[in-house]
Design a protein around this motif. Sequence first.
Motif, PDB file in Angstrom:
ATOM      1  N   ILE A  18       0.838  -1.197   0.000  1.00 23.04           N
ATOM      2  CA  ILE A  18       0.000   0.000   0.000  1.00 23.04           C
ATOM      3  C   ILE A  18       0.877   1.253   0.000  1.00 23.04           C
ATOM      4  O   ILE A  18       1.913   1.294   0.656  1.00 23.04           O
ATOM      5  N   GLY A  19       0.422   2.288  -0.664  1.00 20.04           N
ATOM      6  CA  GLY A  19       1.082   3.594  -0.595  1.00 20.04           C
ATOM      7  C   GLY A  19       2.374   3.643  -1.382  1.00 20.04           C
ATOM      8  O   GLY A  19       2.557   2.918  -2.349  1.00 20.04           O
ATOM      9  N   GLY A  20       3.239   4.510  -0.946  1.00 18.13           N
ATOM     10  CA  GLY A  20       4.528   4.713  -1.595  1.00 18.13           C
ATOM     11  C   GLY A  20       5.049   6.087  -1.238  1.00 18.13           C
ATOM     12  O   GLY A  20       4.382   6.857  -0.546  1.00 18.13           O
ATOM     13  N   LEU A  21       6.219   6.389  -1.692  1.00 15.65           N
ATOM     14  CA  LEU A  21       6.786   7.720  -1.443  1.00 15.65           C
ATOM     15  C   LEU A  21       6.151   8.722  -2.396  1.00 15.65           C
ATOM     16  O   LEU A  21       6.007   8.437  -3.585  1.00 15.65           O
ATOM     17  N   PRO A  22       5.800   9.885  -1.892  1.00 16.17           N
ATOM     18  CA  PRO A  22       5.285  10.928  -2.791  1.00 16.17           C
ATOM     19  C   PRO A  22       6.332  11.304  -3.835  1.00 16.17           C
ATOM     20  O   PRO A  22       7.531  11.266  -3.567  1.00 16.17           O
ATOM     21  N   ALA A  23       5.858  11.670  -5.014  1.00 15.07           N
ATOM     22  CA  ALA A  23       6.762  12.093  -6.090  1.00 15.07           C
ATOM     23  C   ALA A  23       7.615  13.264  -5.604  1.00 15.07           C
ATOM     24  O   ALA A  23       7.139  14.122  -4.865  1.00 15.07           O
ATOM     25  N   GLY A  24       8.850  13.262  -6.005  1.00 19.81           N
ATOM     26  CA  GLY A  24       9.734  14.372  -5.674  1.00 19.81           C
ATOM     27  C   GLY A  24      10.599  14.160  -4.447  1.00 19.81           C
ATOM     28  O   GLY A  24      11.538  14.907  -4.224  1.00 19.81           O
ATOM     29  N   ILE A  25      10.293  13.151  -3.650  1.00 22.73           N
ATOM     30  CA  ILE A  25      11.143  12.880  -2.476  1.00 22.73           C
ATOM     31  C   ILE A  25      12.305  12.009  -2.940  1.00 22.73           C
ATOM     32  O   ILE A  25      12.126  10.844  -3.275  1.00 22.73           O
ATOM     33  N   LYS A  26      13.481  12.605  -2.964  1.00 22.44           N
ATOM     34  CA  LYS A  26      14.688  11.910  -3.425  1.00 22.44           C
ATOM     35  C   LYS A  26      15.565  11.431  -2.279  1.00 22.44           C
ATOM     36  O   LYS A  26      16.459  10.625  -2.479  1.00 22.44           O
ATOM     37  N   LYS A  27      15.315  11.967  -1.085  1.00 21.37           N
ATOM     38  CA  LYS A  27      16.100  11.588   0.085  1.00 21.37           C
ATOM     39  C   LYS A  27      15.165  11.538   1.281  1.00 21.37           C
ATOM     40  O   LYS A  27      14.350  12.440   1.459  1.00 21.37           O
ATOM     41  N   CYS A  28      15.315  10.496   2.100  1.00 22.29           N
ATOM     42  CA  CYS A  28      14.540  10.452   3.341  1.00 22.29           C
ATOM     43  C   CYS A  28      15.002   9.292   4.218  1.00 22.29           C
ATOM     44  O   CYS A  28      15.698   8.386   3.775  1.00 22.29           O
ATOM     45  N   TYR A 137       5.574   0.558   7.201  1.00 24.76           N
ATOM     46  CA  TYR A 137       4.906  -0.318   8.170  1.00 24.76           C
ATOM     47  C   TYR A 137       4.617  -1.694   7.591  1.00 24.76           C
ATOM     48  O   TYR A 137       4.589  -1.891   6.381  1.00 24.76           O
ATOM     49  N   LEU A 138       4.396  -2.624   8.509  1.00 23.49           N
ATOM     50  CA  LEU A 138       3.885  -3.955   8.208  1.00 23.49           C
ATOM     51  C   LEU A 138       2.714  -4.191   9.154  1.00 23.49           C
ATOM     52  O   LEU A 138       2.828  -3.921  10.344  1.00 23.49           O
ATOM     53  N   ASP A 139       1.624  -4.668   8.633  1.00 21.56           N
ATOM     54  CA  ASP A 139       0.446  -4.965   9.450  1.00 21.56           C
ATOM     55  C   ASP A 139       0.069  -6.418   9.207  1.00 21.56           C
ATOM     56  O   ASP A 139      -0.461  -6.762   8.148  1.00 21.56           O
ATOM     57  N   TYR A 140       0.396  -7.265  10.185  1.00 23.38           N
ATOM     58  CA  TYR A 140       0.193  -8.699  10.025  1.00 23.38           C
ATOM     59  C   TYR A 140      -1.279  -9.088  10.081  1.00 23.38           C
ATOM     60  O   TYR A 140      -1.668 -10.100   9.499  1.00 23.38           O
ATOM     61  N   LYS A 141      -2.110  -8.322  10.749  1.00 21.93           N
ATOM     62  CA  LYS A 141      -3.542  -8.631  10.825  1.00 21.93           C
ATOM     63  C   LYS A 141      -4.166  -8.561   9.433  1.00 21.93           C
ATOM     64  O   LYS A 141      -4.953  -9.419   9.048  1.00 21.93           O
ATOM     65  N   TYR A 142      -3.812  -7.539   8.685  1.00 21.21           N
ATOM     66  CA  TYR A 142      -4.387  -7.334   7.360  1.00 21.21           C
ATOM     67  C   TYR A 142      -3.460  -7.779   6.236  1.00 21.21           C
ATOM     68  O   TYR A 142      -3.809  -7.667   5.063  1.00 21.21           O
ATOM     69  N   LYS A 143      -2.269  -8.260   6.609  1.00 19.20           N
ATOM     70  CA  LYS A 143      -1.251  -8.689   5.651  1.00 19.20           C
ATOM     71  C   LYS A 143      -1.020  -7.617   4.596  1.00 19.20           C
ATOM     72  O   LYS A 143      -1.120  -7.851   3.395  1.00 19.20           O
ATOM     73  N   GLU A 144      -0.729  -6.424   5.092  1.00 20.99           N
ATOM     74  CA  GLU A 144      -0.392  -5.342   4.192  1.00 20.99           C
ATOM     75  C   GLU A 144       0.788  -4.574   4.755  1.00 20.99           C
ATOM     76  O   GLU A 144       1.010  -4.543   5.961  1.00 20.99           O
ATOM     77  N   GLY A 145       1.526  -4.017   3.867  1.00 19.03           N
ATOM     78  CA  GLY A 145       2.664  -3.204   4.263  1.00 19.03           C
ATOM     79  C   GLY A 145       2.885  -2.132   3.234  1.00 19.03           C
ATOM     80  O   GLY A 145       2.371  -2.216   2.121  1.00 19.03           O
ATOM     81  N   GLY A 146       3.624  -1.134   3.640  1.00 22.31           N
ATOM     82  CA  GLY A 146       3.892  -0.067   2.689  1.00 22.31           C
ATOM     83  C   GLY A 146       4.449   1.156   3.362  1.00 22.31           C
ATOM     84  O   GLY A 146       5.053   1.086   4.431  1.00 22.31           O
ATOM     85  N   ILE A 147       4.196   2.271   2.725  1.00 23.37           N
ATOM     86  CA  ILE A 147       4.649   3.549   3.255  1.00 23.37           C
ATOM     87  C   ILE A 147       3.411   4.410   3.451  1.00 23.37           C
ATOM     88  O   ILE A 147       2.638   4.635   2.513  1.00 23.37           O
ATOM     89  N   GLY A 148       3.233   4.842   4.691  1.00 20.96           N
ATOM     90  CA  GLY A 148       2.101   5.697   5.020  1.00 20.96           C
ATOM     91  C   GLY A 148       2.481   7.148   4.817  1.00 20.96           C
ATOM     92  O   GLY A 148       3.061   7.513   3.797  1.00 20.96           O
ATOM     93  N   LYS A 149       2.235   7.938   5.830  1.00 21.26           N
ATOM     94  CA  LYS A 149       2.503   9.366   5.668  1.00 21.26           C
ATOM     95  C   LYS A 149       3.987   9.704   5.796  1.00 21.26           C
ATOM     96  O   LYS A 149       4.789   8.881   6.234  1.00 21.26           O
TER      97      LYS A 149
END
Length: 187
Positions: A18-28, A137-149
């Motif tokens: 789920i999600g991802g890095l917003p466009a334009g973020i080259k470093k974080c 994040y990783l959420d084992y209850k919903y078996k999803e992971g990704g980048i939130g805010k």
Amino acid sequence: MLKALSKFVLRLFGWRVIGGLPAGIKKCIVIEAPHTSNWDFVVGRLAFWYFGIKVKFLIKKEMFKPLLGPILIAMGGISVDRSKSSGLVDQIAALFEKYNSLYIVITPEGTRKLVPRWKRGFYFIAARAKVPIALGYLDYKYKEGGIGKVIYPTGDFIKDFAGIEDFYREKHPKYPEKFNLSQKNPA
């Protein structure tokens, strides 16, 4: 190739990205939590390949044995000596000046065991390097992971961490008894 393979393996085991890095973020700094199992690394690594994000990650120096060390380095591993204070915040912050694009993954818990509070180095690295913090994040209850805010450090750790804590409060680790968000006694 890695993206397709990662997508296949994650789907095979029932995981969604789920999600991802917003466009334009080259470093974080990307914090990855909850971290209560060795599987967190595997699923997280697959998710970053799925996103097509070439990350570096901090890992204890003891893992850099003759056989595993070269593999970890090839995957983006940066050896950390946790036994002494070595100016790691400054060293990692300085890396951001050397690269046009750099994403460093840090598990603020620092271990898979229950800890009384998270290590705060991720925050101070981001503040010193003037880069944002992406909440992976990783959420084992919903078996999803990704980048939130994505947050930008204000210099007020307590205030900023309250927002981070709110985000992770609804995530479900593999081993809930090993996950703690409390920052009581943050000194």
